[in-house]
Write a protein that holds these residues in place. Structure first.
Motif, PDB file in Angstrom:
ATOM      1  N   ILE A   1      -3.080   1.941  16.854  1.00 12.42           N
ATOM      2  CA  ILE A   1      -1.784   1.578  16.487  1.00 12.42           C
ATOM      3  C   ILE A   1      -2.510   1.069  14.609  1.00 12.42           C
ATOM      4  N   ALA A   2      -2.160   2.297  14.001  1.00  9.33           N
ATOM      5  CA  ALA A   2      -2.862   1.986  12.344  1.00  9.33           C
ATOM      6  C   ALA A   2      -1.614   0.878  11.308  1.00  9.33           C
ATOM      7  N   ILE A   3      -2.760  -0.518  10.976  1.00 11.54           N
ATOM      8  CA  ILE A   3      -2.641  -1.571   9.952  1.00 11.54           C
ATOM      9  C   ILE A   3      -2.045  -0.652   8.804  1.00 11.54           C
TER      10      ILE A   3
ATOM     11  N   SER B   1       0.220  -5.654   5.596  1.00  9.40           N
ATOM     12  CA  SER B   1       1.585  -5.007   4.581  1.00  9.40           C
ATOM     13  C   SER B   1       2.895  -5.770   5.472  1.00  9.40           C
ATOM     14  N   GLU B   2       3.926  -6.391   4.526  1.00  4.76           N
ATOM     15  CA  GLU B   2       5.525  -6.578   5.487  1.00  4.76           C
ATOM     16  C   GLU B   2       5.063  -7.704   5.937  1.00  4.76           C
TER      17      GLU B   2
ATOM     18  N   GLY C   1      -4.876 -12.064  13.020  1.00  6.95           N
ATOM     19  CA  GLY C   1      -5.423 -10.413  13.665  1.00  6.95           C
ATOM     20  C   GLY C   1      -5.714  -9.743  12.777  1.00  6.95           C
ATOM     21  N   ARG C   2      -7.021 -10.075  11.729  1.00  3.12           N
ATOM     22  CA  ARG C   2      -7.756  -9.885  10.373  1.00  3.12           C
ATOM     23  C   ARG C   2      -9.210 -10.387  10.995  1.00  3.12           C
TER      24      ARG C   2
END
Length: 502
Positions: A8-10, A30-31, A217-218
């Protein structure tokens, strides 16, 4: 079979502040909804505008919801940085003077706009009308006052979060920390938090720093990072982490061009190591570092001197007076002389300046003259060692040789002291001393530590002439030189005056 979540690309959005994007490991997811908090004057609005302008450069629509500043005030702020907000929609909810009545004593809004629901609906309408995907909500303190109740406030913020998510918007909600009691409502609802701080020292300019307390998550770079607000926006100086920038180090030694000095050092300074020149003021420490600088420049290796104590004029005049003409190499661009005012400089900014010189100019020799001046830029003495350890580790892994100058308290005698002990962080320690002999003051030079190899254990005389630096033969006829008042090795010895050949 493959894991469907593995690829999954973030999508990351740049904040418009290069140093902050590095701290965030690429930018903001984003979002998502983010909290941008800080005291008044810490740079929140400037950062928020940079975030919107970065999106405008990529063709992304931006919306600034202004609840505490007028559109003209925002444009004035932008003009001071040389920006134009023509591609950014400003939705102004600041009331006019005529709209304030006696019924509005708990809010600055007109009675027709007092209801929180009405304000929220106006914001939603503006987002739908503009189709904005980058949104700044400034500030939440006004929303908090409208809510009058923490439960209602949380519900409205949560409703806004879901609305922005459905509209694929990335939101910065600005909070100025003016609430009577601190609440963690926004910390729990926000995907990430960026916190700005300002501090006014007893002397010198205002200092600012940023940290990221939360980012779901980062991975990100933890801790505080100094930043400065200049024309053009925020400049963030990420904290150095040496392990992230390992480079192959070229083996070899850095020669001084003086055979006896190289002999004393066991061949010269090992590349990629740090050297501390320690001694009383005026004993020749800066001149020795300049000798290494000039010799490296003659080999085409760029170097930089950060001068915390001397002026540019004094440095060049002193160097030329002892046969070290640095002016020509400065004009060629091989040597850079950087006067530094400790009262105007934060430690993180200094580290960022050094990093820029290494990575952009290819500097191979860094001289810090002196650590006494650098110490004045530290809020506490213990932080000097932490900053120096990180900086020296980074420079060493880049293959850069570092020379640090530190003046000791006192001129003669064995009771010499330093403001803070930095000898253990240096790979090599060179000691200079004054001593008296036959009615004259002389200088002595010795190496007391070298981690990367052997060195002479002798003490040699150091002198300066109009033609350069002279290092004499080992002073074997005297004892007590480092104490400042030497004696003959044996009572009754008849010996020659220093400087006279046999």
């Amino acid at each position: 079979m493959t894991d469907p979540t593995a690829s999954i690309a973030i999508e990351l959005l740049e904040t418009g502040v290069a140093g902050l994007d590095e701290v965030l490991d690429g930018g903001l997811t984003s979002e998502r909804l983010y909290l941008l908090e800080g005291d008044p004057g810490s740079g929140k609005t400037t950062l928020a505008l940079q975030f919107l302008l970065a999106g405008a450069r990529r063709g992304q629509r931006g919306l600034f919801v202004a609840l505490s500043e007028s559109a003209e005030e925002l444009r004035s702020t932008a003009r001071s940085h040389g920006w134009s907000l023509q591609d950014i929609e400003i939705f102004e909810l600041v009331p006019s003077a005529e709209s304030i009545t006696a019924d509005a004593r708990y809010t600055m809004f007109h009675p027709s706009e007092v209801e929180l629901g009405t304000t929220i609906e106006k914001v939603k309408e503006a987002v739908e009308r503009t189709g904005a995907t980058r949104i700044v909500f400034d500030s939440l303190s006004e929303l908090r006052l409208l809510a009058q109740d923490s439960l209602r406030y949380r519900r409205q913020v949560l409703a806004l979060k879901h609305f922005f998510s459905r509209r694929h918007g990335t939101v910065l909600m600005v909070d100025d920390r003016t609430s009577a009691v601190g609440d963690m409502v926004l910390f729990s609802l926000a995907h990430g938090v960026i916190s700005l701080e300002r501090h006014t020292p007893e002397f010198g300019v205002l200092r600012r720093r940023v940290q990221v307390p939360k980012m779901r998550g980062r991975a990100f770079r933890e801790g505080f990072h100094d930043f400065r607000i200049r024309r053009g926006g925020l400049e963030v100086y990420p904290r150095l982490v040496a392990s992230e920038r390992r480079q192959p180090v070229e083996a070899g030694v850095l020669s001084s061009g003086i055979p006896r000095l190289d002999q004393l050092l066991g061949g010269g300074l090992t590349r990629g190591t740090s050297t501390l020149l320690l001694g009383p003021a005026g004993s020749g420490k800066s001149s020795i570092s300049t000798q290494f600088l000039l010799e490296a420049a003659r080999r085409g290796e760029p170097g930089v001197v950060y001068m915390f104590d001397e002026s540019l004029t004094t440095f060049t005049a002193r160097s030329s007076g002892i046969g070290l003409p640095v002016d020509a190499e400065v004009e060629r661009g091989i040597i850079e002389l950087r006067p530094v005012d400790p009262a105007e400089l934060a430690p993180g900014e200094f580290a960022g300046t050094v990093r820029q010189a290494v990575e952009e100019r290819g500097v191979k020799l860094v001289i810090i003259d002196s650590l006494n001046g650098y110490l004045h830029a530290m809020p506490e003495e213990k932080l000097l060692l932490l900053h120096m350890h990180d900086l020296l580790s980074y420079l060493g892994q880049q293959g850069v040789t570092t020379i640090m100058v530190m003046a000791q308290h006192g001129l003669l005698g064995s009771q010499m002291s330093t403001p803070v002990d930095t000898t253990y962080v240096a790979d090599t320690v060179v000691l200079t001393r004054f001593f008296e002999d036959l009615g004259e003051v002389h200088r002595a030079l010795s190496v007391i530590k070298k981690r990367t190899g052997t060195h002479e254990r002798t003490i040699r005389e150091l002198s300066f002439t109009p033609h350069g630096i002279d290092v004499g033969e080992p002073l074997r006829e005297l004892r007590g030189i480092l104490a400042g008042v030497p004696e003959p090795q044996h009572d009754g010895d008849q010996r020659r005056p220093l400087g006279v050949e046999r």
